[in-house]
Write a protein that holds these residues in place. Structure first.
Motif, short mmCIF file in Angstrom:
data_model
loop_
_atom_site.label_atom_id
_atom_site.label_comp_id
_atom_site.label_asym_id
_atom_site.label_seq_id
_atom_site.Cartn_x
_atom_site.Cartn_y
_atom_site.Cartn_z
N ILE A 13 0.86 -1.18 0.00
CA ILE A 13 0.00 0.00 0.00
C ILE A 13 0.90 1.24 0.00
CG2 ILE A 13 -1.68 1.31 1.33
CD1 ILE A 13 -2.74 -1.36 2.39
N GLY A 14 0.62 2.12 -0.94
CA GLY A 14 1.42 3.33 -1.08
C GLY A 14 2.67 3.15 -1.92
N GLY A 15 2.93 1.92 -2.32
CA GLY A 15 4.11 1.63 -3.11
C GLY A 15 3.86 1.74 -4.61
N SER A 16 4.80 1.21 -5.37
CA SER A 16 4.75 1.32 -6.83
C SER A 16 5.06 -0.01 -7.48
CB SER A 16 5.77 2.36 -7.32
OG SER A 16 5.51 3.65 -6.81
N LEU A 17 4.47 -0.20 -8.64
CA LEU A 17 4.78 -1.30 -9.53
C LEU A 17 4.75 -0.77 -10.95
CD1 LEU A 17 2.70 -4.32 -8.13
CD2 LEU A 17 5.19 -4.10 -8.13
N ARG A 18 5.49 -1.43 -11.82
CA ARG A 18 5.50 -1.03 -13.23
C ARG A 18 5.22 -2.25 -14.08
NH1 ARG A 18 10.40 1.05 -17.10
NH2 ARG A 18 9.25 2.65 -18.26
N LEU A 19 4.16 -2.17 -14.85
CA LEU A 19 3.81 -3.23 -15.79
C LEU A 19 4.33 -2.87 -17.17
CD1 LEU A 19 0.10 -3.91 -14.79
CD2 LEU A 19 2.19 -4.82 -13.76
N SER A 20 4.72 -3.88 -17.90
CA SER A 20 5.11 -3.66 -19.28
C SER A 20 4.38 -4.65 -20.18
CB SER A 20 6.62 -3.81 -19.46
OG SER A 20 7.02 -5.14 -19.18
#
Length: 121
Positions: A13-20
């Motif tokens: 929660i509050g973090g980040s992810l990057r999808l490609s």
């Protein structure tokens, strides 16, 4: 044309992810690309789209937190997800459609296999 989405996993929660999403085929540069998601037990919903010429559209639920981008030289589209919330938990799908496809899944004719994003504390 094939679409291969990756980058899902466990986010805080509050973090980040990057999808490609990598596309194969000659039509990427003239196609809009979209991200959709399907939360557990719910219908698939629109998340973000980018037209062939870079115009972006977002669902209200992700506006200001998610960013869609594309690199035509790499035939790749990304979804940067920041300030993650538990309600972002879903299987995320990338899709390829007509040049100005936007919000509706019937505007897209090619779909990737989906990648699971789980947001928890």
């Amino acid at each position: 044309v094939q679409l291969q989405a990756c980058g899902g996993g466990l986010g805080q929660i509050g973090g980040s992810l990057r999808l490609s999403c990598a596309a194969s085929g000659p039509t990427f540069v003239s196609s809009a690309m979209g991200w959709f998601r399907q939360p557990p037990g719910k219908e698939r919903e629109f998340v973000a789209a980018i037209t062939y010429n870079g115009v972006t559209y977002y669902a209200d639920s992700v506006k200001g937190r998610f960013t869609i981008s594309r690199d035509n030289a790499k035939d790749t589209v990304w979804l940067q997800m920041n300030s993650l919330k538990p309600e972002d938990t879903a299987v995320y799908f990338c899709a390829q459609g007509g040049p100005e496809a936007r919000y509706y899944d019937d505007e897209y004719d090619m779909w990737g296999q989906g990648t699971l994003v789980t947001v928890s504390s």
